[in-house]
Scaffold this active site. Structure first.
Site, mmCIF file in Angstrom:
data_model
loop_
_atom_site.group_PDB
_atom_site.id
_atom_site.type_symbol
_atom_site.label_atom_id
_atom_site.label_comp_id
_atom_site.label_asym_id
_atom_site.label_seq_id
_atom_site.Cartn_x
_atom_site.Cartn_y
_atom_site.Cartn_z
ATOM 1 N N THR A 125 46.772 49.542 57.989
ATOM 2 C CA THR A 125 45.799 50.604 58.213
ATOM 3 C C THR A 125 44.473 49.983 58.615
ATOM 4 O O THR A 125 44.093 48.925 58.109
ATOM 5 C CB THR A 125 45.632 51.479 56.954
ATOM 6 O OG1 THR A 125 44.664 52.511 57.216
ATOM 7 C CG2 THR A 125 45.163 50.674 55.755
ATOM 8 N N HIS A 169 52.637 45.276 41.828
ATOM 9 C CA HIS A 169 52.743 44.112 40.961
ATOM 10 C C HIS A 169 54.081 44.061 40.227
ATOM 11 O O HIS A 169 54.421 43.048 39.611
ATOM 12 C CB HIS A 169 51.592 44.129 39.949
ATOM 13 C CG HIS A 169 51.231 42.774 39.413
ATOM 14 N ND1 HIS A 169 51.846 41.620 39.830
ATOM 15 C CD2 HIS A 169 50.320 42.389 38.477
ATOM 16 C CE1 HIS A 169 51.327 40.588 39.191
ATOM 17 N NE2 HIS A 169 50.404 41.020 38.360
#
Length: 403
Positions: free
Chosen positions: A322, A374
């Site tokens: 993006t 994560h």
């Protein structure tokens, strides 16, 4: 008489919202000419005419919903003549200007405020009236009045302020507009990213001098040969693909209790459309040249603006890029696009003083942000990935040699 039905527009889409009708009842059309906009939770599509004929009756109006396979209009086949509608109270002069088309939100607002479509100057594609056009018209129409005489003394007991706007301040209004399916889908996915991922973001910065110099030196020849401009995005797509090959954890997803590592590279490119951010996907980006990547990105941007992206072009993707820099963003934390576990945020290029070989020099710098899940990507892999992208951008010859 033939029924115009909602076609299948994607395996996961069972219902659409009717957007603007591009033809009016009694109006003729050619084969493949767009008749109506269909708004899904992934894109806004134009439904073309299956044959030449006349739109006899609209069964589903703008703002209503229809399921896949449901009839939304009746069509009469054959070359149609321009006949006046029998139910019309009077014939309009042939020289009159046709009523301007309006987007659904604009139509609702005009109905609520009693505004005639002819009174609003449309600034959208093909002169269509946008919601912003109606609001601007209302602001001009409801300009503040001259101050009125001072009110009488207040009563002895304090009076709470009214819940509604005072009559002498008509500009203090609020508006409730239903969310479009696309906007609802965006909201759901952003909330999903927050609720279902263990998202962290790591930052770095890249010196854009080499890429800028390369574009300056070869940009004109590139455009002359390939018919498309050499932008920054193709460099980042190439850099991301090479980094994903080295750090496969970022080209993966979680399915139940398993990790699926993708051995192909479908890169989503976030593009600002008329109703929100959409992410069309460049398939097999590792097999494409710079020119092919730039052509796909230019095509995506144009069709996002004109609402002609196909639902299948917005599905899948193994990693997303993006670019908030096109809007002036200096830094940000991009949100993941589940089930993907990584997204790279590009930002504005800004000349800043940096240290090089013991000297302070001014260089065009860009902050880079990598958000990652994560649960399957550790900090070491994330930092290594982002540093690798930085290295490739700062020395783009590495992209050609893949070193």
């Amino acid at each position: 008489m033939e029924e115009l039905k909602v076609p299948s527009v994607g395996e996961s889409i069972v219902e659409v919202e009717i957007g603007a009708w591009l033809k009016q009842e009694g109006e003729s059309f050619a084969q493949d000419e767009p008749l109506v906009e269909l708004i899904t939770d992934k894109a806004t599509l134009e439904l073309p005419a299956p044959f030449p004929g006349t739109l006899k009756k609209v069964l589903k109006r703008t703002g209503e919903t229809a399921r896949v396979g449901e009839a939304i209009a009746l069509l009469e086949a054959g070359a149609a003549e321009a006949k006046p509608q029998a139910q019309a109270p009077q014939e309009a002069p042939q020289a009159s200007t046709p009523e301007p088309l309006a987007m659904p939100a604009a139509e609702r607002l005009m109905r609520e405020k009693g505004v005639s479509p002819e009174a609003v100057q449309g600034t959208g594609l093909g002169g269509r009236v946008l919601k912003e056009d109606v609001m601007r018209h209302l602001e001009e129409r409801e300009a503040p009045r001259p101050p009125e005489p001072a009110p009488p003394p207040p009563p002895s007991r304090p009076v709470p302020p009214p819940a509604q706007a005072p009559a002498d301040k008509p500009w203090r209004v609020s508006e409730a507009v239903p969310m479009t399916p696309l906007r609802r889908r965006i909201a759901e996915r952003l909330l999903l990213a927050r609720q279902t991922t263990a998202m962290l973001t790591t930052f770095n910065e890249a010196d854009m001098s080499a890429v800028i110099a390369l574009r300056k030196e070869l940009g004109e020849a590139f455009q002359k040969k390939h018919g498309v401009k050499l932008g920054f995005m193709s460099f980042f797509v190439k850099a991301v693909v090479q980094a994903l090959k080295e750090i496969p954890e970022l080209n993966a997803e979680i399915r139940d209790n398993t990790i699926v590592y993708h051995r192909y590279y479908d890169i989503g490119i976030a593009v600002g459309g008329g109703e929100g951010l959409v992410v069309p996907v460049i398939r097999d980006a590792d097999r494409l040249s710079f020119a092919e990547i730039e052509r796909q990105i230019a095509d995506f941007a144009e069709r996002a603006r004109t609402k002609k992206l196909k639902p299948e072009e917005l599905m899948g993707g193994t990693f997303t890029i993006t670019n908030g820099g096109i809007y002036g963003s200096l830094n940000s934390t991009p949100l993941l696009n589940p089930p993907q576990v990584g997204i790279l945020g590009m930002h504005a290029i800004q000349e800043r003083p940096v240290a090089r070989e013991g000297q302070v020099v001014v260089r065009p710098m860009m902050y880079l942000a990598l958000s990652y899940d994560h649960r399957i990507v550790d900090g070491r892999e994330a930092v290594t990935f982002l540093r690798r992208v930085k290295e490739l951008i700062e020395n783009p010859v590495r992209l050609l040699l893949e070193v």
